[in-house]
Design an enzyme around this catalytic site. Structure first.
Site, PDB file in Angstrom:
ATOM      1  CE  LYS A  33      -3.724  63.419  61.201  1.00  0.00           C
ATOM      2  NZ  LYS A  33      -3.004  62.271  61.780  1.00  0.00           N
ATOM      3  CD  GLU A  63       4.223  62.514  62.715  1.00  0.00           C
ATOM      4  OE1 GLU A  63       3.032  62.179  62.509  1.00  0.00           O
ATOM      5  OE2 GLU A  63       4.734  62.593  63.850  1.00  0.00           O
ATOM      6  CD  GLU A  92      -0.936  57.222  62.472  1.00  0.00           C
ATOM      7  OE1 GLU A  92      -0.314  56.137  62.537  1.00  0.00           O
ATOM      8  OE2 GLU A  92      -0.889  58.089  63.375  1.00  0.00           O
ATOM      9  CG  ASP A 112      -5.403  61.684  64.191  1.00  0.00           C
ATOM     10  OD1 ASP A 112      -5.428  61.714  62.946  1.00  0.00           O
ATOM     11  OD2 ASP A 112      -4.422  62.064  64.866  1.00  0.00           O
ATOM     12  CG  ASP A 149      -3.540  59.396  67.048  1.00  0.00           C
ATOM     13  OD1 ASP A 149      -2.727  60.301  66.757  1.00  0.00           O
ATOM     14  OD2 ASP A 149      -3.476  58.244  66.566  1.00  0.00           O
ATOM     15  CB  SER A 150      -0.745  64.032  69.510  1.00  0.00           C
ATOM     16  OG  SER A 150      -1.640  65.025  69.021  1.00  0.00           O
TER      17      SER A 150
END
Ligand code: KIV
Length: 273
Positions: A122, A191, A124, A92, A53-54
């Site tokens: 993925k 991270e 978080e 993401d 999602d960057s």
């Protein structure tokens, strides 16, 4: 050490990643967001391509990862999944798609896999999201966890600084890592945390732990492709190794093109019909 995936055409699976950890072979992972870049990345023998999602920052120009939507992630994810013949493709789940309600989370997860052809997702978060993570895995979708600096929670932290420097946050991270393994995650991203803590987690878990800014004691590394290629002039955190200076290369090439158009040098006789 020989590459665990001996036949380069063979698609990398979550099972292969587990074997790589067992054999001590480091896992390479890099982001991609478009077909052309992902084709190049895949041909290098990359194990995992992350449609991070960057993309919100580096593709869409947002200040954070928060604004990107499921629909946008599906566009990027589909392009990358089409390109990846060998690498495992992980997408993401964006902010807001799984935090509110586990039911909505499973719906979004199924849609993202169905409409992209990607291999895994993925998410978080630790304990707070173990329920939705379990449900997505129960639906048959492999999930990669993500702890430490979690950019979707930037407003909670107020900083992109190193996480888990104090004992209580470090202990919570270790507990969350075990919980994600128990929930069925096939791998975990850590991270921006101290290298010693990341090495401890990688040592305690049997699933692969992939680091970004988490030192060399983990089972693999991930970087953002535009960062490692030096496309973004202004971003140079300590953990980033730049393998190229594409910002200069592209600026120089594009400036020459502008010059050639303005001076009527381009196109010449050989470049026309
Ligand atoms: O979105 C992303 O690119 C990521 C990596 C930094 C791990 O989550």
């Amino acid at each position: 050490m020989a590459n665990y995936i001996s036949d380069d055409k063979k698609k990398v699976t979550t099972h292969h990643l587990l074997e790589m950890k067992k054999q001590g072979e480091k896992i390479s992972m890099l982001t991609s967001y478009d077909y052309t870049t992902a084709t190049i990345v895949d041909q290098t023998g990359m194990d995992v391509i992350l449609v991070g999602d960057s993309a919100s920052n580096v593709m869409a120009g947002n200040a954070t990862t928060l604004p990107i939507t499921v629909d946008e992630m599906i566009v990027y994810g589909r392009a990358v999944a089409r390109a990846a013949k060998r690498a495992l493709v992980v997408i993401d789940m964006p902010f807001g798609s799984y935090q509110a309600d586990p039911y909505d989370g499973v719906q979004a997860a199924v849609r993202m896999i169905k409409e992209t052809g990607a291999d895994a997702l993925k998410l978080e978060g630790g304990e707070e999201f173990a329920d939705v993570i379990r449900r997505i895995i129960n639906a048959g979708i492999p999930v990669m966890g993500h702890l430490g600096l979690m950019p979707q929670s930037i407003h909670k932290y107020g900083t992109y600084g190193v996480r888990a420097k104090d004992d209580s946050e470090a202990e919570k991270l270790v507990r969350d890592a075990h919980l994600l393994e128990e929930a069925g995650c096939f791998a975990l991203v850590l991270e921006k945390i101290p290298a010693a803590l990341a090495a401890r987690v990688a040592g305690e878990l049997s699933i692969p732990v992939i680091g970004i800014g988490a030192g060399n004691g983990v089972d693999g590394q991930v970087l953002v492709v535009t960062d490692m290629l030096g496309m973004n002039d202004g971003f140079s955190p300590k953990f980033l190794r730049r393998y190229a200076d594409l910002h200069s290369v592209m600026t120089e090439a594009i400036s020459r093109y502008v010059h050639d158009v303005k001076t009527k040098d381009f196109p010449n006789e050989k470049e026309q019909y």
